[in-house]
Design a protein around this motif. Structure first.
Motif, short mmCIF file in Angstrom:
data_model
loop_
_atom_site.label_atom_id
_atom_site.label_comp_id
_atom_site.label_asym_id
_atom_site.label_seq_id
_atom_site.Cartn_x
_atom_site.Cartn_y
_atom_site.Cartn_z
N ARG A 42 21.47 51.35 38.01
CA ARG A 42 21.62 50.17 38.86
C ARG A 42 22.86 49.38 38.46
N LEU A 43 23.07 49.20 37.16
CA LEU A 43 24.23 48.44 36.69
C LEU A 43 25.53 49.16 37.00
N THR A 44 25.56 50.46 36.82
CA THR A 44 26.80 51.19 37.11
C THR A 44 27.09 51.19 38.60
N GLU A 45 26.08 51.31 39.44
CA GLU A 45 26.31 51.24 40.88
C GLU A 45 26.79 49.85 41.29
N GLY A 46 26.26 48.83 40.65
CA GLY A 46 26.72 47.47 40.92
C GLY A 46 28.18 47.28 40.56
N TRP A 47 28.58 47.77 39.39
CA TRP A 47 29.99 47.71 38.98
C TRP A 47 30.86 48.48 39.96
N ARG A 48 30.41 49.66 40.35
CA ARG A 48 31.21 50.47 41.29
C ARG A 48 31.41 49.75 42.62
N ALA A 49 30.35 49.16 43.14
CA ALA A 49 30.45 48.45 44.42
C ALA A 49 31.41 47.26 44.30
N MET A 50 31.31 46.52 43.21
CA MET A 50 32.18 45.37 43.02
C MET A 50 33.63 45.82 42.85
N LEU A 51 33.86 46.85 42.07
CA LEU A 51 35.23 47.32 41.84
C LEU A 51 35.82 47.93 43.10
N LEU A 52 35.01 48.58 43.91
CA LEU A 52 35.49 49.13 45.17
C LEU A 52 36.03 48.02 46.08
N ALA A 53 35.36 46.88 46.08
CA ALA A 53 35.82 45.75 46.88
C ALA A 53 37.14 45.18 46.36
N HIS A 54 37.49 45.50 45.12
CA HIS A 54 38.71 44.99 44.50
C HIS A 54 39.77 46.07 44.32
N GLU A 55 39.60 47.22 44.97
CA GLU A 55 40.62 48.28 44.92
C GLU A 55 41.90 47.77 45.58
N PRO A 56 43.04 48.04 44.98
CA PRO A 56 44.31 47.57 45.57
C PRO A 56 44.56 48.21 46.93
N ASP A 57 45.17 47.43 47.82
CA ASP A 57 45.55 47.96 49.12
C ASP A 57 46.89 48.68 49.02
N GLU A 58 47.46 49.07 50.16
CA GLU A 58 48.71 49.84 50.16
C GLU A 58 49.89 49.06 49.57
N ARG A 59 49.79 47.73 49.51
CA ARG A 59 50.87 46.92 48.91
C ARG A 59 50.63 46.64 47.43
N GLY A 60 49.49 47.10 46.90
CA GLY A 60 49.18 46.84 45.50
C GLY A 60 48.50 45.50 45.27
N ASP A 61 47.98 44.91 46.36
CA ASP A 61 47.28 43.62 46.26
C ASP A 61 45.78 43.85 46.28
N CYS A 62 45.05 42.97 45.62
CA CYS A 62 43.59 43.01 45.69
C CYS A 62 43.18 42.32 46.99
N PRO A 63 42.53 43.03 47.91
CA PRO A 63 42.17 42.42 49.19
C PRO A 63 41.10 41.34 49.07
N THR A 64 40.27 41.40 48.06
CA THR A 64 39.21 40.43 47.88
C THR A 64 39.72 39.14 47.25
N CYS A 65 40.59 39.26 46.27
CA CYS A 65 41.11 38.08 45.58
C CYS A 65 42.28 37.42 46.33
N SER A 66 42.93 38.16 47.20
CA SER A 66 44.08 37.62 47.93
C SER A 66 43.63 36.73 49.07
N THR A 67 44.48 35.75 49.36
CA THR A 67 44.26 34.89 50.51
C THR A 67 45.45 35.04 51.44
N ARG A 68 45.40 34.37 52.55
CA ARG A 68 46.51 34.42 53.50
C ARG A 68 47.80 33.89 52.85
N TRP A 69 47.66 32.89 52.00
CA TRP A 69 48.83 32.22 51.42
C TRP A 69 49.20 32.71 50.03
N HIS A 70 48.28 33.37 49.36
CA HIS A 70 48.55 33.81 47.98
C HIS A 70 48.05 35.24 47.81
#
Length: 132
Positions: A42-70
């Motif tokens: 359960r813990l490893t699946e939780g980590w995987r799900a969270m990290l998947l949401a923070h995988e870098p996009d094609e520009r090398g940005d984190c889509p979850t942590c990034s905002t429109r302005w930053h």
């Protein structure tokens, strides 16, 4: 209502983590094996799900942590924490009394983490008190 639900969810997660920490330090060997078999997947699946949401996009940005302005370049703080605690192991910072205290907070008491300051991962606005 969303604020109350957010606080309930956070408290439940902190309590679960506290329970698992207590088991790890106090349980006998047979109980530890049983808990490890049920909780580690359960813990490893939780980590995987969270990290998947923070995988870098094609520009090398984190889509979850990034905002429109930053834009937040990878590795974001989530990946850095994952590395510290899952890979670096003994090199990771040890939990302090202050970090343990944040779990035992009463609703409405102020606690500001870097994520809550930016609002990117917060379930509630930390500047508004929680009302029931």
């Amino acid at each position: 209502m969303d604020q109350v639900l957010g606080q309930v969810l956070r408290n439940a997660v902190w309590e679960r983590l506290d329970m698992l920490s207590d088991l790890a330090t106090r349980a006998d060997a047979q109980s530890l094996v049983s808990v490890a078999r049920s909780e580690l997947p359960r813990l490893t699946e939780g980590w995987r799900a969270m990290l998947l949401a923070h995988e870098p996009d094609e520009r090398g940005d984190c889509p979850t942590c990034s905002t429109r302005w930053h834009r937040c370049k990878a590795p974001c703080s989530v990946w850095q924490v994952a590395h510290e605690h899952l890979v670096a192991g003994g090199l990771a910072p040890q939990q302090t009394a202050a970090s343990q205290d944040r779990r035992r907070r009463v609703p409405g008491q102020s606690r500001v983490s870097p994520a809550e300051t930016t609002g990117r991962h917060a379930l509630i606005n930390p500047r508004r008190p929680i009302t029931a």
